[in-house]
Design an enzyme around this catalytic site. Sequence first.
Site, PDB file in Angstrom:
ATOM      1  N   HIS A  33       6.392  -0.216   7.557  1.00 19.94           N
ATOM      2  CA  HIS A  33       5.710   1.075   7.399  1.00 19.94           C
ATOM      3  C   HIS A  33       6.786   2.109   7.099  1.00 19.94           C
ATOM      4  O   HIS A  33       7.771   2.187   7.836  1.00 19.94           O
ATOM      5  CB  HIS A  33       5.036   1.539   8.696  1.00 19.94           C
ATOM      6  CG  HIS A  33       4.019   0.590   9.225  1.00 19.94           C
ATOM      7  ND1 HIS A  33       2.683   0.761   9.014  1.00 19.94           N
ATOM      8  CD2 HIS A  33       4.139  -0.538   9.970  1.00 19.94           C
ATOM      9  CE1 HIS A  33       2.018  -0.211   9.608  1.00 19.94           C
ATOM     10  NE2 HIS A  33       2.880  -1.020  10.196  1.00 19.94           N
TER      11      HIS A  33
ATOM     12  N   PHE B 104       0.801  -1.222   0.000  1.00 23.98           N
ATOM     13  CA  PHE B 104       0.000   0.000   0.000  1.00 23.98           C
ATOM     14  C   PHE B 104       0.837   1.277   0.000  1.00 23.98           C
ATOM     15  O   PHE B 104       1.835   1.364   0.702  1.00 23.98           O
ATOM     16  CB  PHE B 104      -0.917   0.020   1.229  1.00 23.98           C
ATOM     17  CG  PHE B 104      -1.762  -1.211   1.326  1.00 23.98           C
ATOM     18  CD1 PHE B 104      -2.819  -1.411   0.447  1.00 23.98           C
ATOM     19  CD2 PHE B 104      -1.486  -2.196   2.271  1.00 23.98           C
ATOM     20  CE1 PHE B 104      -3.599  -2.557   0.519  1.00 23.98           C
ATOM     21  CE2 PHE B 104      -2.262  -3.353   2.353  1.00 23.98           C
ATOM     22  CZ  PHE B 104      -3.313  -3.533   1.472  1.00 23.98           C
TER      23      PHE B 104
ATOM     24  N   TYR C 288      -5.303   0.217  10.089  1.00 19.53           N
ATOM     25  CA  TYR C 288      -4.256   0.909  10.836  1.00 19.53           C
ATOM     26  C   TYR C 288      -4.637   2.327  11.226  1.00 19.53           C
ATOM     27  O   TYR C 288      -5.316   3.020  10.465  1.00 19.53           O
ATOM     28  CB  TYR C 288      -2.972   0.994   9.993  1.00 19.53           C
ATOM     29  CG  TYR C 288      -1.923   0.060  10.515  1.00 19.53           C
ATOM     30  CD1 TYR C 288      -1.229   0.370  11.678  1.00 19.53           C
ATOM     31  CD2 TYR C 288      -1.644  -1.133   9.878  1.00 19.53           C
ATOM     32  CE1 TYR C 288      -0.287  -0.488  12.179  1.00 19.53           C
ATOM     33  CE2 TYR C 288      -0.703  -2.005  10.380  1.00 19.53           C
ATOM     34  CZ  TYR C 288      -0.027  -1.671  11.535  1.00 19.53           C
ATOM     35  OH  TYR C 288       0.898  -2.528  12.027  1.00 19.53           O
TER      36      TYR C 288
ATOM     37  N   HIS D 264       5.462  -6.995   7.867  1.00 21.12           N
ATOM     38  CA  HIS D 264       5.325  -5.882   6.925  1.00 21.12           C
ATOM     39  C   HIS D 264       6.187  -4.722   7.379  1.00 21.12           C
ATOM     40  O   HIS D 264       6.776  -4.758   8.461  1.00 21.12           O
ATOM     41  CB  HIS D 264       3.852  -5.448   6.829  1.00 21.12           C
ATOM     42  CG  HIS D 264       3.281  -5.028   8.141  1.00 21.12           C
ATOM     43  ND1 HIS D 264       2.801  -5.933   9.064  1.00 21.12           N
ATOM     44  CD2 HIS D 264       3.147  -3.812   8.705  1.00 21.12           C
ATOM     45  CE1 HIS D 264       2.381  -5.285  10.136  1.00 21.12           C
ATOM     46  NE2 HIS D 264       2.593  -3.986   9.948  1.00 21.12           N
TER      47      HIS D 264
ATOM     48  N   ASP E 225      13.720  26.356   5.052  1.00 21.03           N
ATOM     49  CA  ASP E 225      14.365  27.598   4.617  1.00 21.03           C
ATOM     50  C   ASP E 225      15.032  28.142   5.868  1.00 21.03           C
ATOM     51  O   ASP E 225      14.482  29.013   6.541  1.00 21.03           O
ATOM     52  CB  ASP E 225      13.329  28.614   4.107  1.00 21.03           C
ATOM     53  CG  ASP E 225      12.805  28.258   2.715  1.00 21.03           C
ATOM     54  OD1 ASP E 225      13.318  27.302   2.100  1.00 21.03           O
ATOM     55  OD2 ASP E 225      11.876  28.943   2.256  1.00 21.03           O
TER      56      ASP E 225
ATOM     57  N   GLY F  35      -1.082   8.419  -1.477  1.00 22.10           N
ATOM     58  CA  GLY F  35      -1.418   8.652  -2.876  1.00 22.10           C
ATOM     59  C   GLY F  35      -2.636   7.857  -3.334  1.00 22.10           C
ATOM     60  O   GLY F  35      -3.342   8.280  -4.244  1.00 22.10           O
TER      61      GLY F  35
ATOM     62  N   ASP G 170      -0.604   4.507   0.866  1.00 25.45           N
ATOM     63  CA  ASP G 170      -1.901   5.028   1.300  1.00 25.45           C
ATOM     64  C   ASP G 170      -2.140   6.497   0.976  1.00 25.45           C
ATOM     65  O   ASP G 170      -3.264   6.882   0.681  1.00 25.45           O
ATOM     66  CB  ASP G 170      -2.052   4.843   2.813  1.00 25.45           C
ATOM     67  CG  ASP G 170      -2.171   3.382   3.201  1.00 25.45           C
ATOM     68  OD1 ASP G 170      -3.036   2.705   2.633  1.00 25.45           O
ATOM     69  OD2 ASP G 170      -1.416   2.926   4.067  1.00 25.45           O
TER      70      ASP G 170
END
Length: 650
Positions: free
Chosen positions: A456, A309, A399, A454, A465, A313, A311
């Site tokens: 993340h 995933f 999640y 998995h 700046d 996008g 997520d």
Amino acid sequence: MKTPFLPLTLLLQCSFVLSLHLHPLDPLTPEEINETSIIVKKYHKGNPQDLAFHYVDLEEPDKSHVLRYLHDKKPRNITKPPSRRSLVVVRTGGQTHELVVDLTASKVVSDHLYTGPGFPPFTFIELFRASKLPLTYPLFKKSIIGRGLNVSEISCVPFSVGWYGETITRREVKATCFYREGSVNVFARPIEGITITIDVDSMQIVTYVDRVTNPVPRSQGTDFRTKNKPYRFSCKVSDTGFETRGNIIKWANWKFHVGFNARAGIIISTASVLDPTSGKFRRVLYRGHVSETFVPYMDPTYEWYYRTFMDIGEFGFGRSAVNLQPLIDCPQNAAFFDGHVAGPDGSAQKMSNVICIFEKNGYGASFRHTEINVPGQVINSGDADITLVVRMVATLGNYDYIMDWEFQKSGAMRFGVALTGVLEVKATPYTNNAHITENVHGTLVAKNTVAVNHDHYLTYYLDLDVDGNGNSLVKAKLKTARVTDVKVSPRKSYWTVVKETAKTEADGRIRLGSEPAEILIVNPNKHTKIGNTVGYRLIPEQIPVTSLLSEDDFPQIRAGYTKYPVWVTAYNRSERWAGGFYTDRSRGNDGLAVWSSKNRDIENKDIVLWYNVGVHHIPYQEDFPVMPALHAGFSLRPSNFFDHNPLPSD
Ligand SMILES: *[C@@H]1O[C@H](CO)[C@@H](O)[C@H](O)[C@H]1NC(C)=O
Ligand SMILES: *[C@@H]1O[C@H](CO)[C@@H](O)[C@H](O)[C@H]1NC(C)=O
Ligand SMILES: *[C@@H]1O[C@H](CO)[C@@H](O)[C@H](O)[C@H]1NC(C)=O
Ligand SMILES: *[C@@H]1O[C@H](CO)[C@@H](O)[C@H](O)[C@H]1NC(C)=O
Ligand SMILES: [Cu+2]
């Protein structure tokens, strides 16, 4: 509770509208979202039913214009505010159009047909329809009855599918179904072995596979609801401690702007910190937000391989933001703020209480000292560690991500993420770990329940700046040195600092931890009174995590930016989304890794720092039935930015 967005909204209803924005980066108001959709609908000449709004956001004005406008001396009548524009992605006739709408002129000013790979985020209606589609599908009903289950007790969840080298891709999701029956923990009870591929444009099931029948894990022990009265903060604080003007927040020595959009959720802009010596605000962060998430599962089998995933996008963090629970998500002294996004028909949808802002007591000292060497005296100093937190929670299916932007009086900013929620599990015949002889790609967390391994990755976009636009990346390397003059010292060794300034984007890709070094973003044109180069340094809170997938693996090609924890690129207004703008089914041809490979000059330039907060998640039994929050994050800390510690002068 203050509702500082309200006066702005009220003013806007009086229709001389658009110049009333206090800040050019204010998110689109509900009126502006509606106005955008009206203009686009009028412009669109086809069938009104065939026009879906996948994305509506502020079209960011040019940075130079924003800065000129904001730093113009009052009365601000020399620089006109940038015109209000919206960026819209619609699908019509099976095609993706990017439109820019000028709200001041009430017209579409550009219309670009996007024909490259990847698709815009799914709309809520698409996801809702896809979730219902299996329930009336004859083959699915047959599978369910064959398993002795009741169709009325099933919830299906559409998952994005990634990309595996196909040359022609459709907009697809794969629905995975779960058996509720007496449980609210939907994700704990997968009906394993059924994979339903849905073409989202035609909203049809295109492939149906039923190949394994593992028992559905039992419902006993899956309830994640709070059984006792939840612990709530009890402190009595009535004052929020900060001031708001529109979306501009002022607190202690900080001034910044808080925005919200469907994709990133919270966006912090034009954050400046007060210099105690000059009494002036100095620029630190032009714009910062989460840019992408990548959650690849480590099970290559047919039912699981596609779970890779991205997520932000594919679905959107802002669109997945939840209504925060007072006294659980945010303390009593919090102020709550709403967000607005466009629905599939383009009209504004209010998302209530998606942001909270509060003063946080760290229950320690932000600095202290006791001096006992002054004869006859014990001298104590110090101040309580009070910070300001801007928080949201995004729930992406199973999640929950708690996202904090924390401002400290020391001039530091902390970026916190806490992972909680329910793990993605698969049904297995095993009831005891001792019986498992094959690779199940995870941990047996309950009977018949494997929580799959998995990762993340949360990728932060930080357009720093530091005291101005011209910034450089400096690696302060710690090198062991040998003592050569034995007459001077009995020591054999010490470490010393060797600073290297990065020249191009290739030097901006950094494997933190490969050698002892500190990473700074400095302004080579600005120095403290005693001549040090002003800067901010990056302080990770965990050992940096990078992707372990092979370079030629398709999910890795899409998320190439997860190979390094730190990237620094040249600023370009359109390079904001690390996984590319069209993330669903993307092929890695757009995104941070591609931009960095241009190898542009980054010395004394306007540059962007990207940081990946990564977690390799090997599940443990305590992560079931709901995962205790796991905290991660990093800070940016002033480093020779001030002439001295700003804390005591506060
Ligand atoms: C936006 O449009 C929707 C749908 O027409 C309407 O219900 C809503 O009140 C509008 N919101 C504003 C702030 O005008
Ligand atoms: C700006 O406004 C002030 C006071 O309203 C006026 O005196 C001045 O001439 C204006 N400057 C410009 C450039 O319009
Ligand atoms: C199936 O579930 C529904 C809703 O929970 C219930 O009303 C119905 O009686 C169940 N059917 C069977 C055959 O158990
Ligand atoms: C900005 O980035 C986009 C996308 O990478 C690229 O097409 C464009 O040429 C860049 N503009 C400049 C001025 O480099
Ligand atoms: Cu996890």
